[in-house]
Write a protein that holds these residues in place. Structure first.
Motif, PDB file in Angstrom:
ATOM      1  N   UNK A 101       0.819  -1.215   0.000  1.00  0.00           N
ATOM      2  CA  UNK A 101       0.000   0.000   0.000  1.00  0.00           C
ATOM      3  C   UNK A 101       0.854   1.268   0.000  1.00  0.00           C
ATOM      4  N   UNK A 102       2.019   1.221   0.622  1.00  0.00           N
ATOM      5  CA  UNK A 102       2.895   2.403   0.668  1.00  0.00           C
ATOM      6  C   UNK A 102       3.466   2.745  -0.710  1.00  0.00           C
ATOM      7  N   UNK A 103       3.358   1.823  -1.659  1.00  0.00           N
ATOM      8  CA  UNK A 103       3.859   2.068  -3.019  1.00  0.00           C
ATOM      9  C   UNK A 103       2.877   2.872  -3.861  1.00  0.00           C
ATOM     10  N   UNK A 104       1.635   2.993  -3.411  1.00  0.00           N
ATOM     11  CA  UNK A 104       0.629   3.734  -4.173  1.00  0.00           C
ATOM     12  C   UNK A 104       1.046   5.199  -4.278  1.00  0.00           C
ATOM     13  N   UNK A 130      14.239   2.584  -3.356  1.00  0.00           N
ATOM     14  CA  UNK A 130      12.860   2.776  -2.903  1.00  0.00           C
ATOM     15  C   UNK A 130      12.123   1.440  -2.850  1.00  0.00           C
ATOM     16  N   UNK A 131      12.278   0.621  -3.882  1.00  0.00           N
ATOM     17  CA  UNK A 131      11.627  -0.692  -3.913  1.00  0.00           C
ATOM     18  C   UNK A 131      12.115  -1.564  -2.758  1.00  0.00           C
ATOM     19  N   UNK A 132      13.403  -1.569  -2.536  1.00  0.00           N
ATOM     20  CA  UNK A 132      13.963  -2.375  -1.439  1.00  0.00           C
ATOM     21  C   UNK A 132      13.437  -1.890  -0.085  1.00  0.00           C
ATOM     22  N   UNK A 133      13.405  -0.570   0.102  1.00  0.00           N
ATOM     23  CA  UNK A 133      12.938  -0.021   1.381  1.00  0.00           C
ATOM     24  C   UNK A 133      11.454  -0.278   1.614  1.00  0.00           C
ATOM     25  N   UNK A 134      10.648  -0.174   0.564  1.00  0.00           N
ATOM     26  CA  UNK A 134       9.205  -0.366   0.709  1.00  0.00           C
ATOM     27  C   UNK A 134       8.809  -1.829   0.864  1.00  0.00           C
TER      28      UNK A 134
END
Length: 178
Positions: free
Chosen positions: A83-86, A140-144
């Motif tokens: 959800x945080x990727x939205x 960003x992908x790794x952190x999320x």
């Protein structure tokens, strides 16, 4: 590339205007089984599997951030479940660049070490259309999501070689396809 940018901005406008749950995902140089014969990796592999000793290429100096298709798919799934990727723009990338020459040499090493690369003028892209360096940052992908590639460059190429070995008849070996 202009249409990709336009699509990204259109998706972003729907997120901002209508709260449409959208993530803008940018996968870098995905390769693997079933890839179009127009792409660099199947072009080199099919020439080698057909027994050609001279592997015809264009420029060997551009670099790319290559992602094996299963890693790209897992990246998309991780983003879809987060959800945080939205509303975010997120790269799926290894953060490692390989030149086209290094790529060709790795494929030669895995398939036919006696082959050599031959540069052909007709395969050189016009100067203004060549992208000399593509390198992604997937922080960003790794952190999320905790995503990380599961396949090394060499492992992904080996899996791609095995697929093409069993499906060589579906490719136009040695033909330069624009």
């Amino acid at each position: 590339s202009a249409t990709k940018i336009g699509a990204d901005r259109l998706a972003e406008s729907f997120y901002r205007s209508f709260d449409l749950p959208v993530s803008i995902v940018r996968p870098f140089n995905t390769y693997g089984p079933r890839q179009s014969g127009r792409a660099i990796i199947p072009t080199i592999i099919t020439q080698l599997l057909a027994g050609q000793q001279e592997i015809k290429q264009g420029s060997l100096t551009p670099t790319r951030d290559f992602n094996y298709v299963k890693d790209t798919a897992h990246g998309f799934m991780a983003i879809a479940d987060c959800d945080a990727a939205i509303g975010q723009e997120i790269n799926i990338a290894t953060g490692v660049e390989h030149s086209i020459g290094d790529l060709a040499n790795e494929l030669i090493a895995q398939i036919n070490p006696s082959a050599r690369i031959v540069c052909e003028a007709e395969r050189l892209r016009p100067e203004k259309s060549e992208v000399n360096r593509l390198l992604g940052d997937s922080t960003k992908l790794r952190n999320l999501t905790g995503w990380a590639p599961q396949y090394t460059f060499e492992q992904g190429l080996a899996a791609t070689i095995e697929f093409l070995r069993g499906n060589l008849d579906q490719y136009k070996v040695g033909q330069y396809i624009l």
